[in-house]
Design a protein around this motif. Structure first.
Motif, mmCIF file in Angstrom:
data_model
loop_
_atom_site.group_PDB
_atom_site.id
_atom_site.type_symbol
_atom_site.label_atom_id
_atom_site.label_comp_id
_atom_site.label_asym_id
_atom_site.label_seq_id
_atom_site.Cartn_x
_atom_site.Cartn_y
_atom_site.Cartn_z
ATOM 1 N N THR A 1 22.359 16.503 -6.511
ATOM 2 C CA THR A 1 22.626 17.517 -4.966
ATOM 3 C C THR A 1 21.723 19.062 -4.590
ATOM 4 O O THR A 1 20.584 18.939 -5.439
ATOM 5 N N LEU A 2 21.851 18.421 -3.375
ATOM 6 C CA LEU A 2 21.105 19.892 -2.882
ATOM 7 C C LEU A 2 22.407 21.072 -3.008
ATOM 8 O O LEU A 2 21.780 22.099 -2.408
ATOM 9 N N CYS B 1 23.175 15.584 -19.246
ATOM 10 C CA CYS B 1 24.042 16.719 -18.102
ATOM 11 C C CYS B 1 22.428 17.847 -18.252
ATOM 12 O O CYS B 1 22.726 19.294 -17.713
ATOM 13 N N PHE B 2 21.315 17.957 -19.069
ATOM 14 C CA PHE B 2 20.445 18.379 -18.589
ATOM 15 C C PHE B 2 18.962 17.681 -18.710
ATOM 16 O O PHE B 2 18.761 17.812 -17.399
ATOM 17 N N ILE B 3 18.964 17.212 -19.692
ATOM 18 C CA ILE B 3 17.493 17.011 -19.134
ATOM 19 C C ILE B 3 17.396 15.370 -18.208
ATOM 20 O O ILE B 3 16.242 15.905 -17.504
ATOM 21 N N PHE C 1 15.144 31.018 -11.876
ATOM 22 C CA PHE C 1 14.750 30.322 -13.092
ATOM 23 C C PHE C 1 16.393 30.758 -13.879
ATOM 24 O O PHE C 1 17.291 30.267 -15.119
ATOM 25 N N ILE C 2 17.109 32.134 -13.876
ATOM 26 C CA ILE C 2 17.827 32.814 -14.593
ATOM 27 C C ILE C 2 19.052 32.762 -13.791
ATOM 28 O O ILE C 2 19.994 31.627 -14.508
ATOM 29 N N GLY C 3 19.166 32.278 -12.416
ATOM 30 C CA GLY C 3 20.196 30.859 -11.862
ATOM 31 C C GLY C 3 20.513 29.705 -12.633
ATOM 32 O O GLY C 3 21.636 29.314 -12.443
ATOM 33 N N LEU C 4 19.503 29.175 -12.870
ATOM 34 C CA LEU C 4 19.448 27.868 -13.038
ATOM 35 C C LEU C 4 19.848 27.621 -14.366
ATOM 36 O O LEU C 4 20.676 26.791 -14.736
ATOM 37 N N ALA C 5 19.915 28.769 -15.569
ATOM 38 C CA ALA C 5 20.599 28.941 -16.493
ATOM 39 C C ALA C 5 21.907 29.156 -16.552
ATOM 40 O O ALA C 5 21.843 28.477 -17.814
ATOM 41 N N ILE C 6 22.029 30.141 -15.907
ATOM 42 C CA ILE C 6 23.267 29.399 -15.377
ATOM 43 C C ILE C 6 23.913 29.226 -14.997
ATOM 44 O O ILE C 6 25.255 28.270 -15.631
ATOM 45 N N VAL C 7 23.426 28.132 -14.288
ATOM 46 C CA VAL C 7 24.367 26.900 -14.168
ATOM 47 C C VAL C 7 24.585 26.315 -15.068
ATOM 48 O O VAL C 7 25.431 25.351 -15.116
ATOM 49 N N TYR C 8 23.202 25.692 -15.988
ATOM 50 C CA TYR C 8 23.875 24.598 -16.594
ATOM 51 C C TYR C 8 24.127 25.219 -17.707
ATOM 52 O O TYR C 8 24.935 24.396 -18.357
ATOM 53 N N SER C 9 24.768 25.815 -17.921
ATOM 54 C CA SER C 9 24.982 26.939 -19.111
ATOM 55 C C SER C 9 26.113 26.542 -19.314
ATOM 56 O O SER C 9 27.067 25.952 -20.276
ATOM 57 N N LEU C 10 27.287 27.600 -17.804
ATOM 58 C CA LEU C 10 28.272 27.303 -18.008
ATOM 59 C C LEU C 10 28.393 25.631 -17.398
ATOM 60 O O LEU C 10 29.351 25.745 -18.056
ATOM 61 N N ASP D 1 15.556 20.259 -10.393
ATOM 62 C CA ASP D 1 16.484 21.399 -10.042
ATOM 63 C C ASP D 1 14.816 22.556 -10.333
ATOM 64 O O ASP D 1 15.244 23.529 -9.999
ATOM 65 N N ILE D 2 14.527 22.345 -11.155
ATOM 66 C CA ILE D 2 13.501 22.890 -11.310
ATOM 67 C C ILE D 2 12.249 22.406 -10.229
ATOM 68 O O ILE D 2 11.892 23.978 -9.695
ATOM 69 N N LEU D 3 12.394 21.884 -10.082
ATOM 70 C CA LEU D 3 11.439 21.734 -8.892
ATOM 71 C C LEU D 3 12.011 22.181 -7.093
ATOM 72 O O LEU D 3 11.443 23.149 -6.008
ATOM 73 N N LEU D 4 13.720 22.264 -7.287
ATOM 74 C CA LEU D 4 13.935 23.350 -5.928
ATOM 75 C C LEU D 4 14.020 24.649 -6.667
ATOM 76 O O LEU D 4 14.148 25.657 -5.347
ATOM 77 N N CYS D 5 14.412 24.953 -8.034
ATOM 78 C CA CYS D 5 13.566 26.529 -8.065
ATOM 79 C C CYS D 5 12.616 26.745 -7.343
ATOM 80 O O CYS D 5 12.195 27.849 -6.729
ATOM 81 N N ILE D 6 11.255 26.315 -7.716
ATOM 82 C CA ILE D 6 10.074 26.244 -6.844
ATOM 83 C C ILE D 6 10.172 26.510 -5.281
ATOM 84 O O ILE D 6 9.661 27.176 -4.256
#
Length: 194
Positions: A46-47, A164-166, A129-138, A172-177
């Motif tokens: 999702t967005l 849930c990751f791969i 990317f830190i935010g992405l790591a937080i979202v995926y970790s939690l 979401d990496i594209l959304l980070c950029i």
């Protein structure tokens, strides 16, 4: 009216009317983002992540986190604004951990990116990317706990990592950029927003 302040926590913290409106706007965007879906197995793309990141970047960590918190509270009172509905029982959905992650990540992303008045792409991407790591970790930890110990639909570590990751993280990496590019272009307007 622009300088009018509204108390949100006793007399200590005040929001301007403009901040309140922008906070509400991002809450609405996050809700809309939940329904812009690309179906993939287990976890739909999702967005929401884009709008939670942009809330943190444009409004600052604290205001961005308020936007996500209001979104969560509205979903808890029953508005069907989460990806699969709403209501307090949503905390038993395996994907609810990602929503908690959005809240924390919005704050962290906004704080890191806005430490400097004109951050570089490197700083913005690092914050994202830190935010992405937080979202995926939690999200993944919560998913595992709910499936294996609460709703009794066991999932192993490898399927969890795969679904849930791969399969989910490339978008979401594209959304980070994308959000870094948008934010960098919008930096001149931030003084007007805040």
């Amino acid at each position: 009216m622009e300088n009018e302040k509204i108390s949100i926590v006793g007399n200590k913290k005040k929001m301007t009317t403009k901040q309140l409106i922008l906070c509400g706007l991002f809450t609405a965007l996050i809700a809309v983002g939940a329904f812009i879906k690309i179906p993939i197995p287990v976890l739909p793309f999702t967005l929401q992540f884009l709008f939670t990141m942009m809330a943190g970047l444009l409004l600052g960590g604290e205001m961005g986190a308020y936007s996500v918190l209001i979104y969560i509270l509205l979903g808890f009172i029953g508005l069907p604004i989460f990806t699969e509905g709403g209501g307090l029982g949503y905390i038993f959905k395996p994907t609810f951990g990602y929503i908690i992650g959005f809240w924390i990540a919005s704050y962290v992303t906004g704080k890191i990116a806005n430490e400097k008045s004109n951050p570089t792409y490197k700083r913005i991407l690092t914050a994202n990317f830190i935010g992405l790591a937080i979202v995926y970790s939690l999200g993944m930890i919560y998913y595992y706990i709910i499936c294996n110990f609460v709703i009794n639909t066991p999932i192993g570590v490898w399927p969890l990592f795969l679904y849930c990751f791969i399969l989910a993280v490339p978008g979401d990496i594209l959304l980070c950029i994308l959000s870094a590019l948008l934010y960098k272009r919008l930096i001149p307007t931030i003084k007007f927003i805040r």
